[in-house]
Design a protein around this motif. Structure first.
Motif, PDB file in Angstrom:
ATOM      1  N   PRO A 119       0.814  -1.214   0.000  1.00  0.00           N
ATOM      2  CA  PRO A 119       0.000   0.000   0.000  1.00  0.00           C
ATOM      3  C   PRO A 119       0.852   1.271   0.000  1.00  0.00           C
ATOM      4  CG  PRO A 119      -0.924  -1.605   1.511  1.00  0.00           C
ATOM      5  CD  PRO A 119       0.377  -2.165   1.046  1.00  0.00           C
ATOM      6  N   GLY A 120       0.739   2.025  -1.086  1.00  0.00           N
ATOM      7  CA  GLY A 120       1.434   3.305  -1.195  1.00  0.00           C
ATOM      8  C   GLY A 120       2.835   3.247  -1.736  1.00  0.00           C
ATOM      9  N   THR A 121       3.370   2.046  -2.029  1.00  0.00           N
ATOM     10  CA  THR A 121       4.781   1.987  -2.426  1.00  0.00           C
ATOM     11  C   THR A 121       5.043   0.860  -3.413  1.00  0.00           C
ATOM     12  OG1 THR A 121       7.054   2.025  -1.561  1.00  0.00           O
ATOM     13  CG2 THR A 121       5.549   0.453  -0.563  1.00  0.00           C
ATOM     14  N   VAL A 122       6.163   0.993  -4.147  1.00  0.00           N
ATOM     15  CA  VAL A 122       6.632  -0.051  -5.055  1.00  0.00           C
ATOM     16  C   VAL A 122       8.151  -0.140  -4.945  1.00  0.00           C
ATOM     17  CG1 VAL A 122       4.751   0.309  -6.703  1.00  0.00           C
ATOM     18  CG2 VAL A 122       6.921   1.502  -7.035  1.00  0.00           C
ATOM     19  N   LEU A 123       8.683  -1.283  -5.355  1.00  0.00           N
ATOM     20  CA  LEU A 123      10.123  -1.506  -5.407  1.00  0.00           C
ATOM     21  C   LEU A 123      10.596  -1.387  -6.849  1.00  0.00           C
ATOM     22  CD1 LEU A 123      10.346  -4.705  -3.157  1.00  0.00           C
ATOM     23  CD2 LEU A 123      10.512  -2.318  -2.440  1.00  0.00           C
ATOM     24  N   LEU A 124      11.682  -0.657  -7.060  1.00  0.00           N
ATOM     25  CA  LEU A 124      12.239  -0.445  -8.399  1.00  0.00           C
ATOM     26  C   LEU A 124      13.633  -1.025  -8.507  1.00  0.00           C
ATOM     27  CD1 LEU A 124      11.484   3.373  -8.990  1.00  0.00           C
ATOM     28  CD2 LEU A 124      10.003   1.428  -9.512  1.00  0.00           C
ATOM     29  N   GLY A 125      14.051  -1.343  -9.737  1.00  0.00           N
ATOM     30  CA  GLY A 125      15.445  -1.642 -10.042  1.00  0.00           C
ATOM     31  C   GLY A 125      16.052  -2.705  -9.161  1.00  0.00           C
ATOM     32  N   CYS A 126      17.235  -2.413  -8.625  1.00  0.00           N
ATOM     33  CA  CYS A 126      17.946  -3.398  -7.813  1.00  0.00           C
ATOM     34  C   CYS A 126      17.294  -3.612  -6.456  1.00  0.00           C
ATOM     35  CB  CYS A 126      19.410  -3.003  -7.647  1.00  0.00           C
ATOM     36  SG  CYS A 126      20.404  -3.347  -9.116  1.00  0.00           S
ATOM     37  N   SER A 127      16.447  -2.703  -6.008  1.00  0.00           N
ATOM     38  CA  SER A 127      15.660  -2.974  -4.803  1.00  0.00           C
ATOM     39  C   SER A 127      14.700  -4.126  -5.057  1.00  0.00           C
ATOM     40  CB  SER A 127      14.883  -1.724  -4.370  1.00  0.00           C
ATOM     41  OG  SER A 127      15.743  -0.752  -3.817  1.00  0.00           O
ATOM     42  N   ALA A 128      14.333  -4.322  -6.312  1.00  0.00           N
ATOM     43  CA  ALA A 128      13.478  -5.444  -6.703  1.00  0.00           C
ATOM     44  C   ALA A 128      14.295  -6.655  -7.139  1.00  0.00           C
ATOM     45  CB  ALA A 128      12.552  -5.012  -7.844  1.00  0.00           C
ATOM     46  N   GLY A 129      15.578  -6.448  -7.507  1.00  0.00           N
ATOM     47  CA  GLY A 129      16.440  -7.560  -7.910  1.00  0.00           C
ATOM     48  C   GLY A 129      16.290  -7.935  -9.364  1.00  0.00           C
ATOM     49  N   LEU A 130      16.565  -7.004 -10.282  1.00  0.00           N
ATOM     50  CA  LEU A 130      16.266  -7.215 -11.705  1.00  0.00           C
ATOM     51  C   LEU A 130      17.514  -7.422 -12.568  1.00  0.00           C
ATOM     52  CD1 LEU A 130      13.472  -4.498 -12.087  1.00  0.00           C
ATOM     53  CD2 LEU A 130      13.259  -6.889 -11.362  1.00  0.00           C
ATOM     54  N   VAL A 131      18.624  -7.837 -11.972  1.00  0.00           N
ATOM     55  CA  VAL A 131      19.854  -8.053 -12.740  1.00  0.00           C
ATOM     56  C   VAL A 131      19.775  -9.355 -13.524  1.00  0.00           C
ATOM     57  CG1 VAL A 131      22.344  -8.501 -12.565  1.00  0.00           C
ATOM     58  CG2 VAL A 131      21.285  -6.696 -11.179  1.00  0.00           C
ATOM     59  N   ASN A 132      20.194  -9.297 -14.784  1.00  0.00           N
ATOM     60  CA  ASN A 132      20.349 -10.483 -15.626  1.00  0.00           C
ATOM     61  C   ASN A 132      21.786 -10.971 -15.423  1.00  0.00           C
ATOM     62  OD1 ASN A 132      21.067 -12.122 -17.940  1.00  0.00           O
ATOM     63  ND2 ASN A 132      19.179 -11.409 -18.924  1.00  0.00           N
ATOM     64  N   VAL A 133      21.960 -12.032 -14.631  1.00  0.00           N
ATOM     65  CA  VAL A 133      23.307 -12.442 -14.192  1.00  0.00           C
ATOM     66  C   VAL A 133      24.214 -12.876 -15.337  1.00  0.00           C
ATOM     67  CG1 VAL A 133      24.593 -14.098 -12.777  1.00  0.00           C
ATOM     68  CG2 VAL A 133      22.597 -12.944 -11.836  1.00  0.00           C
ATOM     69  N   PRO A 134      23.785 -13.790 -16.229  1.00  0.00           N
ATOM     70  CA  PRO A 134      24.719 -14.181 -17.297  1.00  0.00           C
ATOM     71  C   PRO A 134      25.082 -13.029 -18.233  1.00  0.00           C
ATOM     72  CG  PRO A 134      22.594 -15.269 -17.590  1.00  0.00           C
ATOM     73  CD  PRO A 134      22.589 -14.640 -16.238  1.00  0.00           C
ATOM     74  N   ARG A 135      24.173 -12.089 -18.422  1.00  0.00           N
ATOM     75  CA  ARG A 135      24.487 -10.928 -19.265  1.00  0.00           C
ATOM     76  C   ARG A 135      25.292  -9.874 -18.495  1.00  0.00           C
ATOM     77  NH1 ARG A 135      19.682  -8.050 -22.004  1.00  0.00           N
ATOM     78  NH2 ARG A 135      21.322  -7.334 -23.426  1.00  0.00           N
ATOM     79  N   ILE A 136      25.325  -9.983 -17.171  1.00  0.00           N
ATOM     80  CA  ILE A 136      25.987  -9.017 -16.283  1.00  0.00           C
ATOM     81  C   ILE A 136      25.425  -7.616 -16.556  1.00  0.00           C
ATOM     82  CG2 ILE A 136      28.197  -8.425 -15.193  1.00  0.00           C
ATOM     83  CD1 ILE A 136      29.511 -10.575 -16.837  1.00  0.00           C
ATOM     84  N   LYS A 137      24.098  -7.550 -16.602  1.00  0.00           N
ATOM     85  CA  LYS A 137      23.427  -6.285 -16.907  1.00  0.00           C
ATOM     86  C   LYS A 137      22.154  -6.157 -16.091  1.00  0.00           C
ATOM     87  CE  LYS A 137      25.039  -5.939 -21.683  1.00  0.00           C
ATOM     88  NZ  LYS A 137      25.982  -7.065 -21.504  1.00  0.00           N
ATOM     89  N   GLY A 138      21.928  -4.957 -15.563  1.00  0.00           N
ATOM     90  CA  GLY A 138      20.687  -4.693 -14.855  1.00  0.00           C
ATOM     91  C   GLY A 138      20.170  -3.292 -15.060  1.00  0.00           C
TER      92      GLY A 138
END
Length: 549
Positions: free
Chosen positions: A316-335
């Motif tokens: 309620p009232g908030t969202v997680l973005l980017g690395c706070s959400a954990g969106l790194v593509n490990v084999p590509r080494i890109k997030g």
């Protein structure tokens, strides 16, 4: 103690963190509706001061956000010209050809960048649109309205070391918003509270992490190959830990030299920083660096759990973005591309909600977008690579992970389904009695350096007369539990020499925290086997001051 009275400011959207996700969200909000009141809070002394990334940038996120970024003068000018991958041994290397790798692994069409400088430029674009950006403003507390995240407290200064109010105490301000976006990066302190309070990780794998360390070198122009990207695996880590290196040739005879160690290693004697320093003495790397000079150093944790570990993203009232959400593509080494896309998706959802007269509810449209859109497409294809490596080791995961990525790429399915991650990185730490200490070579001061010398090149500073931001839940645990059981690994896993075990006047061990050295990597919060260390924000503007990491 009397309740602190604070002034309050109202916004439509409050964004914590001026990284690629937060700035993308701010820009998109103002693109949709220039009348929206948007503020971005940044704990670093300036935008970019706390940004550390490899980085080879996939511009797909920026292409969607600001398609004319080239004409706008974005600091994205070094295209990848050569893409190398090596398996290292102690004295040599084998190049792994590019042709067996799935297309998603190719870096051609991508750019070698300083994400710190990209974020500085993005902040300029945001301000031109009317976004308010406040650097040096650490968001230290959540403002609650019942069970809803209604804002944050930022800009609190002047506490004494014991936590009482000093003579120059400033209480900070409450910045309230219809929605609050948390884009604090890996293991953000406010995001961690929200994840725990709302049990957002329930039903998902635990997040997995790595520690990434990076130096910027100026090298002999004769050895410089602008646009060359090199990744390595193998030596010196061997079977002790997963991980690898990157060497990126940008412009001006500069090279980014980085090393990543997966934090699920068992041996508590492993010393990630010294593995990095030892790596630079490999003949291939030493030959490149000889005659050059190191001009900057830094370290940052990396989220590595991928698709399986993304928590529920809304409360309620908030969202997680980017690395706070954990969106790194490990084999590509890109997030960074996914961080930008997450900011765009969150902005779209919030703008629509505000237009409909809503506020403080859950932005479910954001979660739907992320789990079905381009971020999902990017992360689902590679979801098994990291757990394969953790369960079966480097070489089997290279073969099976490659096969898995190919089948996902060509046919949209995996023979393996979705492999789950095991225990947390903290729980993966083994007991010292089952391992032998590792003898690391002494740094030579030319290619390799001791931690404290290198920390000076992160330009880190903390005012000493403030409470220690590295909080121990139980001050006795480091000596009574971690030292006998795990040889107190904080002495080694910290890449900045923050934690020491010293002797007191009676010859007994005592635990010392040199918080002034902290580069805000969050490794301690992640890897401490007793989960006794809680990383919180120091006063705003403090920590590293990265130039162009």
């Amino acid at each position: 103690m009397a309740e602190i009275e604070r002034e309050s400011m109202e916004y439509d959207v409050v964004i914590v963190g001026a990284g690629p996700s937060g700035l993308s969200a701010a820009i998109r909000l103002k693109q949709i509706d220039p009348e929206l009141q948007v503020v971005v809070l940044e704990k670093g002394s300036e935008v970019g001061a706390h940004i550390l990334s490899g980085a080879v940038l996939d511009t797909c996120g920026l292409d969607e956000l600001l398609p004319d970024w080239k004409e706008r003068g974005a600091p994205i000018t070094v295209p990848v010209k050569k893409d190398n991958f090596y398996m290292l041994g102690p004295a040599g290397q084998i190049r792994i050809p590019n042709w067996p790798m799935p297309p998603l692994m190719s870096n051609h069409g991508k750019y070698i960048v300083s994400m710190a400088n990209v974020c500085r430029w993005m902040a300029e674009q945001a301000e031109e649109l009317g976004v308010e950006i406040f650097p040096g403003m650490a968001a230290s507390e959540i403002v609650w309205d019942g069970d809803r995240v209604a804002g944050v407290v930022a800009g609190e200064f002047g506490k004494n070391p014991d936590g009482t109010m000093g003579d120059g105490y400033e209480p900070g301000m409450e910045l309230r918003g219809k929605y609050v976006f948390l884009g604090e990066g890996v293991r953000g302190s406010l995001a961690k509270q929200v994840i725990e309070k709302f049990k957002l990780s329930d039903g998902h794998c635990p997040q997995k992490f790595g520690i990434g360390m990076k130096e910027i070198w100026e090298i002999d122009p004769a050895k410089h190959r602008e646009g060359t990207v090199t990744h390595t695996m193998g030596w010196p880590l061997g079977g002790n830990a997963g991980g690898g290196s990157f060497i990126y040739h940008l412009d001006n005879n500069q090279v980014y030299v980085g090393f990543v160690v997966h934090l699920n290693y068992e041996n508590p004697y492993l010393y990630p920083y010294m593995e990095f320093q030892r790596f630079k003495h490999h003949p291939m790397v030493a030959e490149l660096l000889e005659g050059g000079k190191r001009v900057a150093y830094g370290a940052r944790a990396i989220s590595e759990g991928g698709w399986q570990s993304i928590p529920k993203l809304t409360a309620p009232g908030t969202v997680l973005l980017g690395c706070s959400a954990g969106l790194v593509n490990v084999p590509r080494i890109k997030g960074n591309h996914n961080a930008m896309l997450s900011g765009i998706a969150a902005a779209n959802a919030a703008a629509a909600a505000i237009k409909a007269g809503r506020e403080g509810d859950e932005l479910t449209a954001y979660e739907t977008d992320l789990r079905s859109g381009p971020i999902a497409k990017d992360l689902k294809k590679v979801r098994n690579v990291k757990p394969m490596w953790s369960k079966w080791g480097m070489l089997p995961s290279l073969v099976l992970g490659g096969l898995d990525m190919w089948t996902n790429n060509l046919f949209g399915f995996s023979f393996f389904g979705t492999i789950k991650h095991g225990k947390t990185d903290a729980a993966a730490t083994g007991e010292a009695k089952n391992f032998k200490p590792i003898d690391y070579p002494k740094p030579d001061g030319k290619i390799s350096f001791d931690r404290l010398t290198n920390v000076a090149f992160s330009f880190t500073n903390h005012e000493e007369q403030q409470p220690c931001h590295l909080q121990l839940k139980d001050a006795s645990v480091p000596i009574s539990v971690n030292l006998p059981k795990y040889a107190e690994p904080a002495q080694r896993y910290c890449p900045a020499g923050v934690y020491e075990v010293l002797e007191d006047e009676s010859g007994n061990p005592r635990f010392q925290i040199n918080f002034q050295n902290c580069v805000h990597c969050k490794t301690c919060d992640i890897k401490d086997p007793s989960q006794n260390i809680n990383w919180t924000t120091p006063q705003g503007g403090e920590g590293p001051n990265y130039p162009n990491m």
